[in-house]
Design an enzyme around this catalytic site. Sequence first.
Site, PDB file in Angstrom:
ATOM      1  N   LYS A  48     102.493 -10.516 -27.604  1.00 61.66           N
ATOM      2  CA  LYS A  48     101.817 -11.767 -28.010  1.00 61.66           C
ATOM      3  C   LYS A  48     102.046 -12.013 -29.501  1.00 61.66           C
ATOM      4  O   LYS A  48     102.355 -13.129 -29.921  1.00 61.66           O
ATOM      5  CB  LYS A  48     100.317 -11.697 -27.710  1.00 61.66           C
ATOM      6  CG  LYS A  48      99.991 -11.636 -26.236  1.00 61.66           C
ATOM      7  CD  LYS A  48     100.429 -12.892 -25.515  1.00 61.66           C
ATOM      8  CE  LYS A  48     100.280 -12.804 -24.017  1.00 61.66           C
ATOM      9  NZ  LYS A  48     100.972 -13.853 -23.283  1.00 61.66           N
ATOM     10  N   TYR A  65     101.670  -4.689 -24.838  1.00 58.52           N
ATOM     11  CA  TYR A  65     101.289  -6.026 -24.356  1.00 58.52           C
ATOM     12  C   TYR A  65     100.860  -6.907 -25.539  1.00 58.52           C
ATOM     13  O   TYR A  65     101.355  -8.023 -25.720  1.00 58.52           O
ATOM     14  CB  TYR A  65     100.147  -5.946 -23.332  1.00 58.52           C
ATOM     15  CG  TYR A  65      99.473  -7.287 -23.134  1.00 58.52           C
ATOM     16  CD1 TYR A  65     100.129  -8.324 -22.477  1.00 58.52           C
ATOM     17  CD2 TYR A  65      98.188  -7.540 -23.655  1.00 58.52           C
ATOM     18  CE1 TYR A  65      99.529  -9.578 -22.332  1.00 58.52           C
ATOM     19  CE2 TYR A  65      97.588  -8.783 -23.511  1.00 58.52           C
ATOM     20  CZ  TYR A  65      98.263  -9.798 -22.857  1.00 58.52           C
ATOM     21  OH  TYR A  65      97.677 -11.027 -22.733  1.00 58.52           O
ATOM     22  N   ILE A  99      95.136 -18.370 -14.839  1.00 60.95           N
ATOM     23  CA  ILE A  99      94.818 -19.446 -15.795  1.00 60.95           C
ATOM     24  C   ILE A  99      95.723 -20.652 -15.542  1.00 60.95           C
ATOM     25  O   ILE A  99      95.286 -21.810 -15.605  1.00 60.95           O
ATOM     26  CB  ILE A  99      94.950 -18.945 -17.250  1.00 60.95           C
ATOM     27  CG1 ILE A  99      94.124 -17.669 -17.456  1.00 60.95           C
ATOM     28  CG2 ILE A  99      94.512 -20.031 -18.226  1.00 60.95           C
ATOM     29  CD1 ILE A  99      94.385 -16.946 -18.766  1.00 60.95           C
ATOM     30  N   SER A 102      96.626 -14.423 -27.380  1.00 59.83           N
ATOM     31  CA  SER A 102      95.440 -13.647 -27.028  1.00 59.83           C
ATOM     32  C   SER A 102      94.688 -13.215 -28.281  1.00 59.83           C
ATOM     33  O   SER A 102      95.294 -12.982 -29.338  1.00 59.83           O
ATOM     34  CB  SER A 102      95.889 -12.404 -26.259  1.00 59.83           C
ATOM     35  OG  SER A 102      94.835 -11.479 -26.173  1.00 59.83           O
TER      36      SER A 102
HETATM   37  P1  NAD Z   1      98.518 -14.062 -14.191  1.00 60.82           P
HETATM   38  O1  NAD Z   1      99.252 -12.793 -14.006  1.00 60.82           O
HETATM   39  O2  NAD Z   1      97.511 -14.453 -13.166  1.00 60.82           O
HETATM   40  O3  NAD Z   1      99.552 -15.276 -14.353  1.00 60.82           O
HETATM   41  C1  NAD Z   1     100.824 -15.108 -14.914  1.00 60.82           C
HETATM   42  C2  NAD Z   1     101.811 -15.764 -13.982  1.00 60.82           C
HETATM   43  O4  NAD Z   1     103.126 -15.635 -14.536  1.00 60.82           O
HETATM   44  C3  NAD Z   1     101.849 -15.113 -12.592  1.00 60.82           C
HETATM   45  O5  NAD Z   1     101.788 -16.124 -11.604  1.00 60.82           O
HETATM   46  C4  NAD Z   1     103.191 -14.389 -12.562  1.00 60.82           C
HETATM   47  O6  NAD Z   1     103.719 -14.342 -11.252  1.00 60.82           O
HETATM   48  C5  NAD Z   1     104.015 -15.232 -13.518  1.00 60.82           C
HETATM   49  N1  NAD Z   1     105.114 -14.528 -14.189  1.00 60.82           N
HETATM   50  C6  NAD Z   1     105.079 -13.355 -14.868  1.00 60.82           C
HETATM   51  N2  NAD Z   1     106.290 -13.051 -15.348  1.00 60.82           N
HETATM   52  C7  NAD Z   1     107.110 -14.070 -15.005  1.00 60.82           C
HETATM   53  C8  NAD Z   1     108.479 -14.335 -15.228  1.00 60.82           C
HETATM   54  N3  NAD Z   1     109.271 -13.486 -15.881  1.00 60.82           N
HETATM   55  N4  NAD Z   1     109.008 -15.488 -14.734  1.00 60.82           N
HETATM   56  C9  NAD Z   1     108.218 -16.368 -14.055  1.00 60.82           C
HETATM   57  N5  NAD Z   1     106.923 -16.147 -13.796  1.00 60.82           N
HETATM   58  C10 NAD Z   1     106.368 -15.015 -14.270  1.00 60.82           C
HETATM   59  O7  NAD Z   1      97.849 -13.998 -15.638  1.00 60.82           O
HETATM   60  P2  NAD Z   1      96.789 -14.978 -16.320  1.00 60.82           P
HETATM   61  O8  NAD Z   1      95.515 -14.235 -16.465  1.00 60.82           O
HETATM   62  O9  NAD Z   1      96.792 -16.291 -15.665  1.00 60.82           O
HETATM   63  O10 NAD Z   1      97.426 -15.098 -17.760  1.00 60.82           O
HETATM   64  C11 NAD Z   1      98.309 -16.146 -18.116  1.00 60.82           C
HETATM   65  C12 NAD Z   1      98.797 -15.926 -19.541  1.00 60.82           C
HETATM   66  O11 NAD Z   1      97.672 -15.853 -20.409  1.00 60.82           O
HETATM   67  C13 NAD Z   1      99.573 -14.626 -19.718  1.00 60.82           C
HETATM   68  O12 NAD Z   1     100.639 -14.871 -20.623  1.00 60.82           O
HETATM   69  C14 NAD Z   1      98.549 -13.713 -20.334  1.00 60.82           C
HETATM   70  O13 NAD Z   1      99.143 -12.715 -21.131  1.00 60.82           O
HETATM   71  C15 NAD Z   1      97.735 -14.675 -21.182  1.00 60.82           C
HETATM   72  N6  NAD Z   1      96.382 -14.185 -21.464  1.00 60.82           N
HETATM   73  C16 NAD Z   1      95.567 -13.839 -20.403  1.00 60.82           C
HETATM   74  C17 NAD Z   1      94.295 -13.339 -20.669  1.00 60.82           C
HETATM   75  C18 NAD Z   1      93.394 -12.920 -19.537  1.00 60.82           C
HETATM   76  O14 NAD Z   1      92.416 -12.219 -19.791  1.00 60.82           O
HETATM   77  N7  NAD Z   1      93.644 -13.299 -18.290  1.00 60.82           N
HETATM   78  C19 NAD Z   1      93.841 -13.232 -21.994  1.00 60.82           C
HETATM   79  C20 NAD Z   1      94.689 -13.609 -23.033  1.00 60.82           C
HETATM   80  C21 NAD Z   1      95.957 -14.091 -22.748  1.00 60.82           C
END
Ligand code: NAD
Length: 339
Positions: free
Chosen positions: A152, A148, A12, A124
């Site tokens: 949130k 998880y 995202i 989320s």
């Molecule tokens: P993703 O895993 O593709 O992206 C998360 C990014 O954060 C990754 O690039 C990862 O390397 C980085 N990261 C994780 N921990 C880190 C840390 N300690 N320090 C620095 N970088 C770190 O996930 P996404 O799908 O892009 O989701 C982004 C956010 O949206 C997350 O917080 C996720 O919980 C939230 N979210 C996602 C969804 C979904 O379905 N994809 C739904 C609701 C909420």
Amino acid sequence: MAILVTGGAGYIGSHTCVELLNAGYEVVVCDNYCNSVPEVLERIKQITNKNIAGYDCDIRNRAGLEKIFSENSIEAVIHFAGLKAVGESTREPIMYYDNNISGTVTLLDVMKEYNCKSIVFSSSATVYGNNPIPYEETMVTGDVSNPYGRTKHFIEQILGDVYVSDNEWSISLLRYFNPIGAHESGLIGEDPNGIPNNLMPYISRVAIGKLPQLTVFGGDYDTKDGTCIRDYIHVVDLAKAHLCALNKLKSDPHSIDAYNIGTGIGYSVLDIINAFEDATGQKVNYKIGERRAGDLPAFYANPKKANEVLGWHAERNLHDMCEDTWRFQKNNPNGYKKD
Ligand code: NAD
Ligand code: UDP
């Protein structure tokens, strides 16, 4: 002035960086690449023809964050960085609480130190738990069934406490529903490590022949076709919601608000399979299997608040979501890996 995007190389985050750059923002990414690759930043540059500053830094690394804030003039943070696999969070709760919660607390403390008090947080729909559908922002949250989801909920509470302590903060909690799809260029998209946990990446890997068969988790739910219902949203629409949230924080600062970012439409798992087959001409081999523990039968958003207050609307339909997912998968059969 720049926007700091934590987790900006992720699924995202990368799409949001593209929208920010296209809108003329300067963008700084902080990512430790635990679930992404630096190549993503090159792809973002290729799409936008703009530069992006990338820092290989963990959000728990205070000195690393201070370096980012001292080298850049950060006006606001969009905070995506976090671990997101529900099953893994049940096996490794300490890792999830450390990464997501400790990381966020360190980030907030450094923001405070540098007097940067604007943040858009990736929350989320999971925070709604067992509420009736459609979910509305006024509902009581926190009845969550896994670590998880609890990260949130807890982070939303922490941000609430931060705002109460100092209402110069400007905070937007975006509660995402189910993001799928990819940028129309086919250059960036969702590229999970190993076997995907989520439905759409699983479908596209079956379609490309990397996985033999999709298992539909449960065919006996009390829904129109027995499979679970979710609110799928195109990742580019979701990315654009972050720009609307930033604008809102500028025009109405010193506030905290939560917004549902979904379409308001519920589709079943079988709807998604059928739409994918229609949009791509690819057959998806699937079987109906057991229910997955913890899955709710159905949920979707009431997106009225985001529509009216943020002026944001989802513009892309399920056909677009499937077509764009497939373009990224087809162009990148091994994801971002070049071999
Ligand atoms: P993703 O895993 O593709 O992206 C998360 C990014 O954060 C990754 O690039 C990862 O390397 C980085 N990261 C994780 N921990 C880190 C840390 N300690 N320090 C620095 N970088 C770190 O996930 P996404 O799908 O892009 O989701 C982004 C956010 O949206 C997350 O917080 C996720 O919980 C939230 N979210 C996602 C969804 C979904 O379905 N994809 C739904 C609701 C909420
Ligand atoms: N799902 C499925 N098979 C899979 C992955 C997911 O049938 O291999 C179903 C899951 O039960 C849910 C929907 O697809 O009803 C969306 O699941 P996902 O994990 O993508 O998102 P969730 O809503 O669970 O966060």
